[in-house]
Motif scaffolding. Structure first.
Motif, short mmCIF file in Angstrom:
data_model
loop_
_atom_site.label_atom_id
_atom_site.label_comp_id
_atom_site.label_asym_id
_atom_site.label_seq_id
_atom_site.Cartn_x
_atom_site.Cartn_y
_atom_site.Cartn_z
N ASP A 1 59.04 56.32 52.85
CA ASP A 1 57.70 55.77 52.65
C ASP A 1 57.77 54.27 52.41
O ASP A 1 58.74 53.76 51.86
N GLU A 2 56.74 53.60 52.84
CA GLU A 2 56.67 52.17 52.59
C GLU A 2 55.24 51.82 52.20
O GLU A 2 54.30 52.02 52.96
N LEU A 3 55.08 51.33 50.99
CA LEU A 3 53.75 51.00 50.50
C LEU A 3 53.28 49.64 50.99
O LEU A 3 52.12 49.44 51.29
N GLY A 4 54.18 48.71 51.12
CA GLY A 4 53.79 47.36 51.51
C GLY A 4 53.11 46.66 50.35
O GLY A 4 52.95 47.21 49.27
N GLU A 5 52.71 45.42 50.57
CA GLU A 5 52.06 44.67 49.52
C GLU A 5 50.58 45.02 49.46
O GLU A 5 49.87 44.89 50.45
N VAL A 6 50.16 45.50 48.32
CA VAL A 6 48.75 45.82 48.10
C VAL A 6 48.22 44.79 47.11
O VAL A 6 48.74 44.66 46.01
N PRO A 7 47.21 44.02 47.51
CA PRO A 7 46.72 43.00 46.59
C PRO A 7 46.06 43.62 45.37
O PRO A 7 45.41 44.66 45.46
N GLU A 8 46.27 42.98 44.24
CA GLU A 8 45.60 43.42 43.03
C GLU A 8 44.13 43.05 43.17
O GLU A 8 43.78 41.91 43.47
N ILE A 9 43.28 44.03 43.02
CA ILE A 9 41.85 43.77 43.12
C ILE A 9 41.37 43.28 41.77
O ILE A 9 41.43 44.01 40.78
N LEU A 10 40.92 42.03 41.74
CA LEU A 10 40.45 41.45 40.49
C LEU A 10 39.08 41.99 40.12
O LEU A 10 38.75 42.13 38.95
N GLY A 11 38.26 42.28 41.13
CA GLY A 11 36.95 42.85 40.85
C GLY A 11 35.93 42.46 41.89
O GLY A 11 36.24 41.86 42.92
N ASP A 12 34.69 42.82 41.58
CA ASP A 12 33.56 42.58 42.48
C ASP A 12 32.60 41.58 41.87
O ASP A 12 32.32 41.63 40.67
N ILE A 13 32.09 40.71 42.72
CA ILE A 13 31.04 39.77 42.34
C ILE A 13 29.85 40.06 43.26
O ILE A 13 30.02 40.17 44.48
N VAL A 14 28.67 40.18 42.67
CA VAL A 14 27.46 40.44 43.43
C VAL A 14 26.49 39.29 43.14
O VAL A 14 26.20 39.01 41.98
N ILE A 15 26.02 38.64 44.21
CA ILE A 15 25.12 37.50 44.05
C ILE A 15 23.81 37.79 44.78
O ILE A 15 23.82 38.18 45.94
N SER A 16 22.70 37.55 44.07
CA SER A 16 21.39 37.63 44.69
C SER A 16 21.11 36.30 45.36
O SER A 16 20.92 35.28 44.70
N VAL A 17 21.06 36.30 46.69
CA VAL A 17 20.82 35.07 47.42
C VAL A 17 19.39 34.54 47.19
O VAL A 17 19.22 33.34 46.97
N PRO A 18 18.36 35.41 47.18
CA PRO A 18 17.02 34.86 46.89
C PRO A 18 16.93 34.22 45.50
O PRO A 18 16.29 33.18 45.33
#
Length: 166
Positions: A91-108
């Motif tokens: 098996d090879e997992l490879g590099e999986v980026p650490e997910i820092l999180g989600d940002i949600v922006i209201s454009v209006p």
């Protein structure tokens, strides 16, 4: 590995240009450099006021739209499970980026605020993005001292990428 921006546009009121995404990627790299964060993934979603209102209500218990929400993936709680990868020699997992999180922006909402403050939509979106990024890293603005620290960090990053206050 490096800091990566993954973005999604779920609103139709304002176009999201390649120039804007390039600017936000530059902001991410500068903010990461300033905070000593070299690797990871930040997921950014552009929404309308209805969508951010629902998220704000459902996740924060605040029944109104807001400009930006952040959902950090690195918050640790005692009840969280540890993920163990069971891999054999093939098996090879490879590099999986650490997910820092989600940002949600209201454009209006960002557009409205940019008009109120008398600066460009790009500057307001940049401000909200770096604000959200700092939240992902654990910064907050619950009191005057922490708000001053966070504001100073935001303004420094924005100035470094050429988005000065007018």
């Amino acid at each position: 590995m490096s800091l990566q921006l993954v973005w999604n546009n779920e609103q139709t009121d304002f176009p999201i240009t390649e120039e804007l995404i390039t600017l936000l990627e530059k902001i991410l790299q500068q903010a990461g450099l300033s905070e000593g964060v070299e690797d990871g993934e930040v997921d950014l979603t552009f929404v309308d006021n209805k969508q951010i209102h629902e998220l704000n209500r459902d996740y924060r218990g605040i029944d109104r739209p807001t400009d930006v929400l952040s959902f950090a993936m690195n918050e640790e709680h005692d009840e969280e499970l540890t993920i163990i990868y069971d891999m054999d020699e093939h098996d090879e997992l490879g590099e999986v980026p650490e997910i820092l999180g989600d940002i949600v922006i209201s454009v209006p909402q960002a557009k409205l605020q940019s008009e109120e403050f008398g600066h460009s939509l790009e500057r307001e979106l940049g401000f909200l993005f770096v604000h959200g990024f700092l939240h992902l890293l654990g910064y907050d603005h619950q009191d005057e001292d922490s708000e001053s620290e966070m504001m100073a960090k935001q303004e420094t990053v924005l100035e470094q990428v050429g988005l000065k206050r007018q």
